[in-house]
Design a protein around this motif. Structure first.
Motif, PDB file in Angstrom:
ATOM      1  N   VAL A   1      22.237  -0.431  -8.999  1.00  0.00           N
ATOM      2  CA  VAL A   1      21.664   0.912  -9.085  1.00  0.00           C
ATOM      3  C   VAL A   1      20.666   1.108  -7.951  1.00  0.00           C
ATOM      4  O   VAL A   1      20.095   0.147  -7.432  1.00  0.00           O
ATOM      5  CB  VAL A   1      20.975   1.142 -10.442  1.00  0.00           C
ATOM      6  CG1 VAL A   1      21.981   1.013 -11.574  1.00  0.00           C
ATOM      7  CG2 VAL A   1      19.823   0.166 -10.652  1.00  0.00           C
ATOM      8  N   PRO A   2      20.435   2.354  -7.551  1.00  0.00           N
ATOM      9  CA  PRO A   2      19.525   2.621  -6.436  1.00  0.00           C
ATOM     10  C   PRO A   2      18.074   2.297  -6.783  1.00  0.00           C
ATOM     11  O   PRO A   2      17.592   2.622  -7.870  1.00  0.00           O
ATOM     12  CB  PRO A   2      19.701   4.123  -6.185  1.00  0.00           C
ATOM     13  CG  PRO A   2      20.970   4.501  -6.876  1.00  0.00           C
ATOM     14  CD  PRO A   2      21.095   3.573  -8.037  1.00  0.00           C
ATOM     15  N   ALA A   3      17.373   1.673  -5.847  1.00  0.00           N
ATOM     16  CA  ALA A   3      15.928   1.491  -5.960  1.00  0.00           C
ATOM     17  C   ALA A   3      15.247   2.773  -5.492  1.00  0.00           C
ATOM     18  O   ALA A   3      15.726   3.453  -4.583  1.00  0.00           O
ATOM     19  CB  ALA A   3      15.470   0.308  -5.116  1.00  0.00           C
ATOM     20  N   VAL A   4      14.123   3.112  -6.120  1.00  0.00           N
ATOM     21  CA  VAL A   4      13.454   4.382  -5.824  1.00  0.00           C
ATOM     22  C   VAL A   4      11.997   4.154  -5.465  1.00  0.00           C
ATOM     23  O   VAL A   4      11.387   3.154  -5.852  1.00  0.00           O
ATOM     24  CB  VAL A   4      13.543   5.356  -7.024  1.00  0.00           C
ATOM     25  CG1 VAL A   4      14.983   5.587  -7.428  1.00  0.00           C
ATOM     26  CG2 VAL A   4      12.728   4.834  -8.215  1.00  0.00           C
ATOM     27  N   SER A   5      11.450   5.091  -4.740  1.00  0.00           N
ATOM     28  CA  SER A   5      10.033   5.066  -4.392  1.00  0.00           C
ATOM     29  C   SER A   5       9.199   5.431  -5.618  1.00  0.00           C
ATOM     30  O   SER A   5       9.536   6.356  -6.359  1.00  0.00           O
ATOM     31  CB  SER A   5       9.753   6.058  -3.267  1.00  0.00           C
ATOM     32  OG  SER A   5       8.374   6.350  -3.174  1.00  0.00           O
ATOM     33  N   ALA A   6       8.102   4.713  -5.820  1.00  0.00           N
ATOM     34  CA  ALA A   6       7.200   5.022  -6.931  1.00  0.00           C
ATOM     35  C   ALA A   6       6.447   6.317  -6.683  1.00  0.00           C
ATOM     36  O   ALA A   6       5.875   6.896  -7.607  1.00  0.00           O
ATOM     37  CB  ALA A   6       6.213   3.876  -7.129  1.00  0.00           C
ATOM     38  N   GLU A   7       6.458   6.780  -5.439  1.00  0.00           N
ATOM     39  CA  GLU A   7       5.692   7.964  -5.076  1.00  0.00           C
ATOM     40  C   GLU A   7       6.351   9.240  -5.567  1.00  0.00           C
ATOM     41  O   GLU A   7       5.691  10.114  -6.118  1.00  0.00           O
ATOM     42  CB  GLU A   7       5.524   8.011  -3.554  1.00  0.00           C
ATOM     43  CG  GLU A   7       4.472   8.979  -3.064  1.00  0.00           C
ATOM     44  CD  GLU A   7       3.069   8.420  -3.231  1.00  0.00           C
ATOM     45  OE1 GLU A   7       2.126   9.211  -3.156  1.00  0.00           O
ATOM     46  OE2 GLU A   7       2.925   7.202  -3.452  1.00  0.00           O
TER      47      GLU A   7
ATOM     48  N   PHE B   1      12.865  -5.506   1.145  1.00  0.00           N
ATOM     49  CA  PHE B   1      14.174  -5.409   1.792  1.00  0.00           C
ATOM     50  C   PHE B   1      13.990  -5.448   3.301  1.00  0.00           C
ATOM     51  O   PHE B   1      12.880  -5.279   3.813  1.00  0.00           O
ATOM     52  CB  PHE B   1      14.908  -4.129   1.382  1.00  0.00           C
ATOM     53  CG  PHE B   1      14.200  -2.859   1.765  1.00  0.00           C
ATOM     54  CD1 PHE B   1      14.486  -2.209   2.965  1.00  0.00           C
ATOM     55  CD2 PHE B   1      13.252  -2.304   0.920  1.00  0.00           C
ATOM     56  CE1 PHE B   1      13.834  -1.048   3.315  1.00  0.00           C
ATOM     57  CE2 PHE B   1      12.593  -1.126   1.265  1.00  0.00           C
ATOM     58  CZ  PHE B   1      12.883  -0.498   2.461  1.00  0.00           C
ATOM     59  N   ALA B   2      15.098  -5.688   3.998  1.00  0.00           N
ATOM     60  CA  ALA B   2      15.095  -5.677   5.463  1.00  0.00           C
ATOM     61  C   ALA B   2      15.793  -4.415   5.942  1.00  0.00           C
ATOM     62  O   ALA B   2      16.830  -4.026   5.403  1.00  0.00           O
ATOM     63  CB  ALA B   2      15.813  -6.917   6.005  1.00  0.00           C
ATOM     64  N   ASP B   3      15.234  -3.769   6.963  1.00  0.00           N
ATOM     65  CA  ASP B   3      15.833  -2.546   7.473  1.00  0.00           C
ATOM     66  C   ASP B   3      16.936  -2.865   8.480  1.00  0.00           C
ATOM     67  O   ASP B   3      17.312  -4.020   8.696  1.00  0.00           O
ATOM     68  CB  ASP B   3      14.768  -1.623   8.063  1.00  0.00           C
ATOM     69  CG  ASP B   3      14.069  -2.222   9.285  1.00  0.00           C
ATOM     70  OD1 ASP B   3      14.662  -3.086   9.959  1.00  0.00           O
ATOM     71  OD2 ASP B   3      12.925  -1.824   9.570  1.00  0.00           O
TER      72      ASP B   3
ATOM     73  N   THR C   1      18.063   1.497   3.833  1.00  0.00           N
ATOM     74  CA  THR C   1      17.780   0.625   4.973  1.00  0.00           C
ATOM     75  C   THR C   1      18.276   1.245   6.272  1.00  0.00           C
ATOM     76  O   THR C   1      17.808   0.887   7.350  1.00  0.00           O
ATOM     77  CB  THR C   1      18.454  -0.743   4.801  1.00  0.00           C
ATOM     78  OG1 THR C   1      19.879  -0.560   4.712  1.00  0.00           O
ATOM     79  CG2 THR C   1      17.962  -1.435   3.532  1.00  0.00           C
ATOM     80  N   LYS C   2      19.215   2.173   6.160  1.00  0.00           N
ATOM     81  CA  LYS C   2      19.751   2.939   7.275  1.00  0.00           C
ATOM     82  C   LYS C   2      20.614   4.027   6.659  1.00  0.00           C
ATOM     83  O   LYS C   2      20.844   4.023   5.441  1.00  0.00           O
ATOM     84  CB  LYS C   2      20.581   2.042   8.218  1.00  0.00           C
ATOM     85  CG  LYS C   2      21.767   1.353   7.546  1.00  0.00           C
ATOM     86  CD  LYS C   2      22.552   0.531   8.558  1.00  0.00           C
ATOM     87  CE  LYS C   2      23.712  -0.204   7.878  1.00  0.00           C
ATOM     88  NZ  LYS C   2      24.546  -0.933   8.857  1.00  0.00           N
ATOM     89  N   PRO C   3      21.099   4.988   7.430  1.00  0.00           N
ATOM     90  CA  PRO C   3      21.938   6.034   6.849  1.00  0.00           C
ATOM     91  C   PRO C   3      23.104   5.445   6.055  1.00  0.00           C
ATOM     92  O   PRO C   3      23.752   4.491   6.489  1.00  0.00           O
ATOM     93  CB  PRO C   3      22.435   6.808   8.073  1.00  0.00           C
ATOM     94  CG  PRO C   3      21.347   6.631   9.071  1.00  0.00           C
ATOM     95  CD  PRO C   3      20.832   5.245   8.864  1.00  0.00           C
ATOM     96  N   PHE C   4      23.335   5.973   4.869  1.00  0.00           N
ATOM     97  CA  PHE C   4      24.405   5.597   3.937  1.00  0.00           C
ATOM     98  C   PHE C   4      24.146   4.281   3.204  1.00  0.00           C
ATOM     99  O   PHE C   4      24.914   3.930   2.307  1.00  0.00           O
ATOM    100  CB  PHE C   4      25.775   5.482   4.634  1.00  0.00           C
ATOM    101  CG  PHE C   4      26.183   6.686   5.416  1.00  0.00           C
ATOM    102  CD1 PHE C   4      25.968   7.963   4.926  1.00  0.00           C
ATOM    103  CD2 PHE C   4      26.783   6.558   6.654  1.00  0.00           C
ATOM    104  CE1 PHE C   4      26.347   9.073   5.642  1.00  0.00           C
ATOM    105  CE2 PHE C   4      27.170   7.672   7.387  1.00  0.00           C
ATOM    106  CZ  PHE C   4      26.948   8.939   6.877  1.00  0.00           C
ATOM    107  N   ALA C   5      23.119   3.536   3.581  1.00  0.00           N
ATOM    108  CA  ALA C   5      22.912   2.188   3.014  1.00  0.00           C
ATOM    109  C   ALA C   5      21.732   2.198   2.047  1.00  0.00           C
ATOM    110  O   ALA C   5      20.565   2.181   2.469  1.00  0.00           O
ATOM    111  CB  ALA C   5      22.690   1.164   4.126  1.00  0.00           C
ATOM    112  N   LEU C   6      22.027   2.229   0.769  1.00  0.00           N
ATOM    113  CA  LEU C   6      20.992   2.244  -0.256  1.00  0.00           C
ATOM    114  C   LEU C   6      20.434   0.845  -0.488  1.00  0.00           C
ATOM    115  O   LEU C   6      21.131  -0.159  -0.322  1.00  0.00           O
ATOM    116  CB  LEU C   6      21.566   2.754  -1.580  1.00  0.00           C
ATOM    117  CG  LEU C   6      22.039   4.207  -1.634  1.00  0.00           C
ATOM    118  CD1 LEU C   6      22.780   4.458  -2.937  1.00  0.00           C
ATOM    119  CD2 LEU C   6      20.856   5.155  -1.511  1.00  0.00           C
ATOM    120  N   VAL C   7      19.175   0.793  -0.876  1.00  0.00           N
ATOM    121  CA  VAL C   7      18.610  -0.442  -1.410  1.00  0.00           C
ATOM    122  C   VAL C   7      18.963  -0.468  -2.889  1.00  0.00           C
ATOM    123  O   VAL C   7      18.551   0.407  -3.648  1.00  0.00           O
ATOM    124  CB  VAL C   7      17.082  -0.492  -1.231  1.00  0.00           C
ATOM    125  CG1 VAL C   7      16.510  -1.754  -1.860  1.00  0.00           C
ATOM    126  CG2 VAL C   7      16.715  -0.419   0.239  1.00  0.00           C
ATOM    127  N   CYS C   8      19.753  -1.442  -3.308  1.00  0.00           N
ATOM    128  CA  CYS C   8      20.248  -1.483  -4.685  1.00  0.00           C
ATOM    129  C   CYS C   8      19.885  -2.794  -5.370  1.00  0.00           C
ATOM    130  O   CYS C   8      19.780  -3.842  -4.715  1.00  0.00           O
ATOM    131  CB  CYS C   8      21.766  -1.309  -4.723  1.00  0.00           C
ATOM    132  SG  CYS C   8      22.312   0.368  -4.365  1.00  0.00           S
TER     133      CYS C   8
END
Length: 767
Positions: free
Chosen positions: A401-407, A578-580, A414-421
């Motif tokens: 599942v996608p990780a989300v910003s707490a803000e 994560f690494a970008d 990490t780049k276009p189309f690449a979700l942190v999951c």
């Protein structure tokens, strides 16, 4: 005997009582990562930029030569307005009967119209060249409708016009320059010649297309699995609601009213639960364990192994790839092998008591995190499915599942189309088991209930704990059972509670449940390290050692609403690392939507017409709890030990010390003298006083194992490893190393009628 030091062989720099490598440096920021590589520009005649748009959202194209761009959260982001908008959209989508109708609904969303109809970005033209299906386009539109345009932005960012005022003057000038470039006409052939309009478009290379395909796979999994709450749109609604709750909790002055609103009740109180103490009522504990052995043919085993285990930091020494917790080498075998070894010991005891072979079906929930599913499958295949046959295992993979910003709830990339999951928590196990047919598979094996434990907990099967838990559950027809113990002060673990609440309809409900440590503030549970006499001291630890009635769990998993995803939380207390695109490491304040498997208990409350807390007896509830010494219920190897650590809690080193303490407890009851094991802090820089590893088939009940050891002593610095099932120790004085091994501890492998290699208990077993 010659004295030899205790030695344990491990790979991957996971030698027990060795120092781990130093922490790596991380950069920290608190804003959503909008894009991570420069804008790709190409000259194209098939797409153009246009400033016209009928939407109320103004789109800003940002061109940058910097590798990263951090966008400030809108200062007046209205969570409630966004939640209302998404709920209305979810309702309209839910009313749609076909994909065609859903597409018509999503196309009317203002974000979707603004993004896909604007020629400025040429995105629709780019997608058209990929021949995506109608369903794939629908997924991308749901992503945009959920407010996550930045995932598709090719280095561009889409910003609400309200945020324009926060731009720096320098950036504003650059954006103005971009606007000028968009309107640029290039004259060909000199002055007075015919004007040739050159359009600026986006280049989709093979890597971009591959990333887009991966994104579509993730979106498809989220849309399908979370269909019970509204798919992608419902996922984002829940994220925003949980973030809103967290904000409200920081400012609320009436905590009880706030909790009642969340729990949808008029009144709620939590009490310390009562149950059988296995270490005190030993006769009943043994009887319950015998019920567990007798009922073994009715039991299955469930292992939730899909977690990412980031804190363990386990790495393949050959490839450098991250490994899941189940692959941790521990006392000569992986943690998964240890689980099966414990299970086979119980089956072997059943064989000795009843003369029958019993193979327990094992369901394993995996995930794609760190190639978890492939690695666990490969391990099982390499070890011949542990001599149990492929048909006795069912592996089912949980979605990421996608990780989300707490803000602001924005999805991290990490780049276009690449979700942190990340995996969505072990609580997805019930719905996933229903979706994947795991319950029917258990029924096909004639099973009624199941025991559940995690790979990192290496002591859950000690003595009577697991067998008594299952025995009580089966014998008394319970729906869910917890094995619990005293909670360690300051530990990152939840608590078991008895909940008493008055429902909206005026009726009263009672039942056991769990409150995660991330939710303590919500329920007014103070930090025990600050308030030693606070509520934490009253409540026992939740250990995730469970018994569950399979038909009851299936009913929850198939409920097609939020109940099938129990205990949904958004834990933002641990950073997302994560690494970008450029390999730079980041640590972001954020989280992902998680479910907790133990909170399935919230579906098993008993209801009565009037308040009756004092009259409620534990045996009247559909849920129950048993207690034991902590080191016989839970001790986890889930966190890598580091140089600077001043505690061994939840590390492989600390859990080994608990195994040794249990061995000492057992042998001391047999009149064998052993050195004391002191507090863990004594062993930060030194080895334990002895090493004793006993095969669980010697028991696994201590009542059985005690018959094989009589008197003697084990000196400090000595080692005893017994890898047999039948053994007699009589007044042995051990000062050195004694290792007894047998390749056929419980039996030998035979080929069955289907051609599979099956371990036959009692055939050529050790004696």
């Amino acid at each position: 005997m010659a004295r030899s030091p205790p030695i344990l062989h491990h790979n991957n720099n996971y030698l027990l009582f060795s120092f781990a490598s130093k922490n790596s440096n991380h950069s920290h920021f608190h804003y959503s990562l909008r894009h991570t590589k420069p804008l790709l520009l190409s000259l194209s005649s098939s797409s153009s930029f246009s400033s016209s748009s009928s939407s109320s959202y103004s789109h800003i194209t940002r061109v940058t030569t910097a590798p990263l761009e951090y966008a400030l959260t809108p200062p007046d982001f209205d969570f409630h307005r966004e939640i209302s908008r998404l709920k209305a959209l979810r309702s309209r989508l839910s009313d749609s009967k076909s994909l065609e109708e859903k597409v018509m609904v999503i196309d009317r969303d203002k974000r979707v119209k603004s993004f896909f109809n604007s020629r400025r970005y040429g995105f629709s033209r780019a997608l058209a060249s990929l021949n995506l299906s109608e369903y794939e386009l629908f997924l991308l539109k749901c992503l945009v409708a959920a407010g996550q345009e930045h995932v598709l932005s090719f280095g561009c960012e889409f910003v609400d016009s309200e945020v324009e005022s926060v731009r720096s003057s320098v950036k504003s000038a650059l954006y103005a320059l971009v606007e000028m470039i968009e309107k640029l006409d290039v004259n060909g052939g000199g002055g007075g010649g015919q004007s040739l309009e050159t359009n600026i478009g986006f280049a989709l290379n093979d890597e971009d297309i591959s990333d887009l395909r991966k994104l579509l796979k993730i979106l498809g999994e989220v849309e399908r699995f979370y269909d019970c709450i509204g798919g992608i749109i419902g996922y984002q609604i829940t994220v925003l609601e949980l973030l809103t709750q967290a904000i409200s909790e920081r400012w609320t002055t009436n905590r009880s009213k706030h909790v009642n609103e969340i729990m949808e009740c008029q009144f709620l109180e939590i009490h310390a639960p009562s149950g059988l103490n296995l270490s005190q009522n030993t006769q009943y504990a043994l009887q319950a364990a015998l019920w567990g052995i007798e009922g073994l043919p009715n039991l299955g085993e469930i292992y939730p192994l899909g977690g990412s285990a980031d804190r363990l930091g386990l790495v393949d020494p050959d490839t450098g790839e991250c490994l899941p917790a189940a692959m941790l080498p521990y006392c000569g075998r992986t943690l998964l092998e240890g689980l099966i070894r414990d299970l086979q010991a119980r089956e072997f005891l059943y064989f000795k008591l009843y003369g029958k072979q019993c193979i327990t079906p094992v369901a394993i929930m995996t995930s794609s995190a760190k190639n978890n599913h492939e690695r666990i499958t490969s391990l099982c295949e390499r070890l011949g499915w542990f001599g149990r046959g492929r048909s006795s295992f069912q592996l089912f993979e949980q979605p990421l599942v996608p990780a989300v910003s707490a803000e602001d709830g924005q999805w991290l990339v990490t780049k276009p189309f690449a979700l942190v999951c990340k995996p969505g928590g072990h609580g997805v196990i019930w719905k996933l088991a229903y979706d994947k047919g795991v319950f029917k598979w258990f029924y096909g094996h004639g099973r009624k209930g199941a025991t559940i434990r995690q790979a990192s907990n290496v002591v859950a099967a000690t003595d009577v704990t697991l067998l008594a838990l299952a025995g009580i559950g089966l014998h008394h027809g319970k729906k869910l059972g917890f094995a619990s113990c005293k909670r360690n002060s300051g530990a990152t673990e939840g608590v078991n509670v008895l909940i008493e609440k008055k429902n909206i309809d005026g009726r009263w409900s009672y039942g056991l449940s769990c409150i995660e440590y991330t939710e303590f503030d919500k329920f007014g549970i103070a930090d025990e390290t600050l308030y030693p006499n606070g509520l934490q001291a009253e409540f026992p630890a939740n250990t995730n050692v469970l018994y569950v009635d399979l038909p009851s769990a299936e009913l929850v998993g198939s409920s097609n609403n939020g109940n099938s995803l129990p205990g949904m939380v958004l834990n933002v207390k641990k950073p997302i690392e994560f690494a970008d695109y450029f390999g730079k490491r980041h640590s972001v304040s954020g989280g992902r939507l998680e479910c907790t498997m133990q909170n399935i208990a919230d579906n098993f409350f008993n209801t009565c017409s009037s308040r009756c807390y004092k009259a409620v007896e534990a045996d009247e509830l559909d849920t129950f709890i048993v207690f034991n010494e902590r080191r016989r219920v839970t001790s986890s190897a889930k966190k890598k030990r580091r140089h600077t650590d001043k505690s061994l809690h939840q590390t492989p080193d600390g859990s080994l010390l608990d195994i040794l303490r249990n061995a000492r407890d057992l042998l001391s009851q047999c009149n064998i003298k052993l050195p004391e094991i002191e507090d863990n802090s004594k062993y930060l820089d030194s080895a334990p006083p002895f090493l004793i590893l006993l095969h669980p088939a010697l028991g696994p009940l201590w009542e059985v194992a005690r018959q094989k050891f009589h008197e003697g002593s084990i000196s400090k610095g000595s080692e005893l490893q017994v890898e047999v099932s039948e053994f007699l120790w009589s007044n042995v004085q051990l000062d050195g190393s004694l290792i007894i091994e047998n390749d056929s501890v419980m039996g030998s492998t035979k080929i069955d009628d289907t051609g599979e290699h099956i371990l036959k208990y009692g055939h050529s077993s050790s004696g």
